[in-house]
Design a protein around this motif. Structure first.
Motif, PDB file in Angstrom:
ATOM      1  N   PHE A  66      15.633 117.989  80.654  1.00 19.97           N
ATOM      2  CA  PHE A  66      14.310 117.718  80.086  1.00 19.97           C
ATOM      3  C   PHE A  66      14.310 116.408  79.311  1.00 19.97           C
ATOM      4  N   SER A  67      15.488 115.788  79.131  1.00 19.10           N
ATOM      5  CA  SER A  67      15.593 114.515  78.410  1.00 19.10           C
ATOM      6  C   SER A  67      16.344 113.507  79.262  1.00 19.10           C
ATOM      7  N   ARG A  68      16.461 112.285  78.732  1.00 18.24           N
ATOM      8  CA  ARG A  68      17.265 111.247  79.391  1.00 18.24           C
ATOM      9  C   ARG A  68      18.722 111.306  78.951  1.00 18.24           C
ATOM     10  N   VAL A  69      18.943 111.373  77.620  1.00 17.41           N
ATOM     11  CA  VAL A  69      20.309 111.461  77.098  1.00 17.41           C
ATOM     12  C   VAL A  69      20.412 112.468  75.953  1.00 17.41           C
TER      13      VAL A  69
ATOM     14  N   ASP B 265      21.232 116.389  79.011  1.00 17.89           N
ATOM     15  CA  ASP B 265      20.868 116.903  77.686  1.00 17.89           C
ATOM     16  C   ASP B 265      22.122 117.003  76.812  1.00 17.89           C
ATOM     17  N   LEU B 266      22.636 115.842  76.423  1.00 19.30           N
ATOM     18  CA  LEU B 266      23.986 115.714  75.894  1.00 19.30           C
ATOM     19  C   LEU B 266      24.255 116.561  74.660  1.00 19.30           C
ATOM     20  N   ILE B 267      23.313 116.611  73.718  1.00 24.46           N
ATOM     21  CA  ILE B 267      23.631 117.279  72.452  1.00 24.46           C
ATOM     22  C   ILE B 267      23.761 118.796  72.597  1.00 24.46           C
TER      23      ILE B 267
ATOM     24  N   PHE C  33      30.308 117.022  72.881  1.00 23.74           N
ATOM     25  CA  PHE C  33      29.486 115.920  72.372  1.00 23.74           C
ATOM     26  C   PHE C  33      30.265 115.042  71.394  1.00 23.74           C
ATOM     27  N   ALA C  34      30.794 115.636  70.346  1.00 21.55           N
ATOM     28  CA  ALA C  34      31.452 114.836  69.315  1.00 21.55           C
ATOM     29  C   ALA C  34      32.739 114.204  69.820  1.00 21.55           C
ATOM     30  N   SER C  35      33.483 114.906  70.672  1.00 18.93           N
ATOM     31  CA  SER C  35      34.791 114.430  71.103  1.00 18.93           C
ATOM     32  C   SER C  35      34.721 113.372  72.198  1.00 18.93           C
ATOM     33  N   ALA C  36      33.659 113.355  72.990  1.00 17.28           N
ATOM     34  CA  ALA C  36      33.634 112.446  74.136  1.00 17.28           C
ATOM     35  C   ALA C  36      32.263 111.869  74.462  1.00 17.28           C
TER      36      ALA C  36
ATOM     37  N   VAL D 139      25.629 106.837  72.034  1.00 20.36           N
ATOM     38  CA  VAL D 139      24.501 107.407  71.311  1.00 20.36           C
ATOM     39  C   VAL D 139      24.967 107.767  69.905  1.00 20.36           C
ATOM     40  N   ASP D 140      24.040 108.043  69.031  1.00 16.09           N
ATOM     41  CA  ASP D 140      24.321 108.265  67.624  1.00 16.09           C
ATOM     42  C   ASP D 140      25.167 109.527  67.440  1.00 16.09           C
ATOM     43  N   PRO D 141      26.403 109.390  66.930  1.00 15.09           N
ATOM     44  CA  PRO D 141      27.236 110.587  66.725  1.00 15.09           C
ATOM     45  C   PRO D 141      26.646 111.554  65.711  1.00 15.09           C
ATOM     46  N   ALA D 142      25.699 111.078  64.887  1.00 14.81           N
ATOM     47  CA  ALA D 142      25.061 111.969  63.901  1.00 14.81           C
ATOM     48  C   ALA D 142      24.243 113.061  64.580  1.00 14.81           C
ATOM     49  N   TRP D 143      23.867 112.850  65.834  1.00 13.24           N
ATOM     50  CA  TRP D 143      23.151 113.898  66.559  1.00 13.24           C
ATOM     51  C   TRP D 143      23.983 115.177  66.615  1.00 13.24           C
TER      52      TRP D 143
END
Length: 301
Positions: A99-102, A132-134, A140-143, A150-154
């Protein structure tokens, strides 16, 4: 003509298979030589003479059949849901991921707001996809954050908290209107995006699919159904097709996306396989929602 899932559909001469026939199909897949799972194109060339995957032409508009649940199926909207035509009414809206791009949080919030406007449905069921990466919390955080810059804060956001207007499924099931639905975002390795698994190993989460599931929602297609890429190569999962024929003997509907150019409906005579990708190969939302009426089970063992 074949009466299937609440509609009379045009098929290429496929008949309803017996349980014994489905088990023979599973055995044909299981008997493939080692390494076949890593080359789905060659594998399908070997199997397609024995495994049916007939195209289905559904009527563009039809009244809902009695004693059915109407599923409206979409997938791969990639942030352009606002450009889609109005969706037809139904009991359940299914979105099969991407549903998203990244997977940016603002995009997920916008998608959630759009879902809240779809008041023509009693239920909305959503799974994530490889874009939908997050939602891929394990990676997500590791790779993924670094790989896609993209922003790791996500990663500090709980992504399911952003989807308040849908039932989000991640290798789990829910029963709506008497229909058991199982959803999984996982798909065979594809450019190192989210929710990937190696092609040569059957993923453990596939064992979580209940034997008595009525509707299966995965982001990626099974081998041979809606999985042909523009290049002519196949991208479907052999393990997924084998699982369907080994165990999922009540399966009426399998909804997926991922391969935009694979949009459409096929059948093996029992299950409708729906590639519901909304965006075409050029990421334009030109492919309409697909409407399927699933008969309500009369009883469950």
């Amino acid at each position: 003509m074949l009466a299937l899932n609440g509609a009379t559909v045009e098929t290429a001469g496929v008949v309803t298979p017996s349980l014994a026939q489905r088990k023979r199909w599973a055995a044909a897949i299981e008997g493939l030589p080692g390494g076949s799972h890593t080359d789905p194109t060659t594998t399908w060339e070997k199997l397609q003479v024995r495994l049916p995957a007939a195209p289905v032409n559904l009527p563009e508009s039809r009244p809902q059949a009695p004693n059915t649940v109407r599923f409206v199926c979409i997938s791969d909207t990639h942030d352009v849901h606002a450009l889609m035509p109005e969706l037809p009414a139904g009991d359940v809206l299914i979105h099969a991921g991407d549903f998203s791009r990244v997977g940016q949080p603002d995009a997920v919030r916008a998608f959630n707001d759009w879902l809240g406007q779809q008041t023509q449905f009693k239920h909305c069921i959503v799974i994530a996809g490889n874009h939908d990466l997050i939602f891929d919390r394990a990676n997500f955080a590791s790779a993924l954050a670094q790989r896609f810059r993209v922003d790791p804060a996500w990663g500090r956001i709980e992504p399911t908290s952003l989807l308040t207007n849908a039932i989000y499924l991640e290798n789990e099931s829910v029963t709506v209107e008497g229909i058991k639905v199982f959803g999984s975002p996982d798909q065979p390795e594809f450019c190192d995006w989210a929710f990937n698994y190696p092609r040569d190993v059957k993923p453990q989460q596939m064992d979580a699919i209940p034997d008595d599931v009525d509707v299966l929602v995965t982001h990626g297609p099974p081998l041979g159904h809606g999985d042909a890429c523009m290049s002519g190569q196949r991208a479907g999962c052999v393990h997924l097709l084998e699982t369907i024929y080994q165990r999922l003997h009540q399966l009426k509907l399998h909804v997926f996306g991922h391969i935009h150019e694979g949009y459409g409906v096929t059948t093996d005579g029992q299950t409708l396989f729906v590639n519901a990708s909304t965006c075409n190969f050029n990421y334009r939302p030109r492919q309409p929602a697909i409407v399927i009426d699933v008969p309500q089970p009369t009883s469950r063992a």
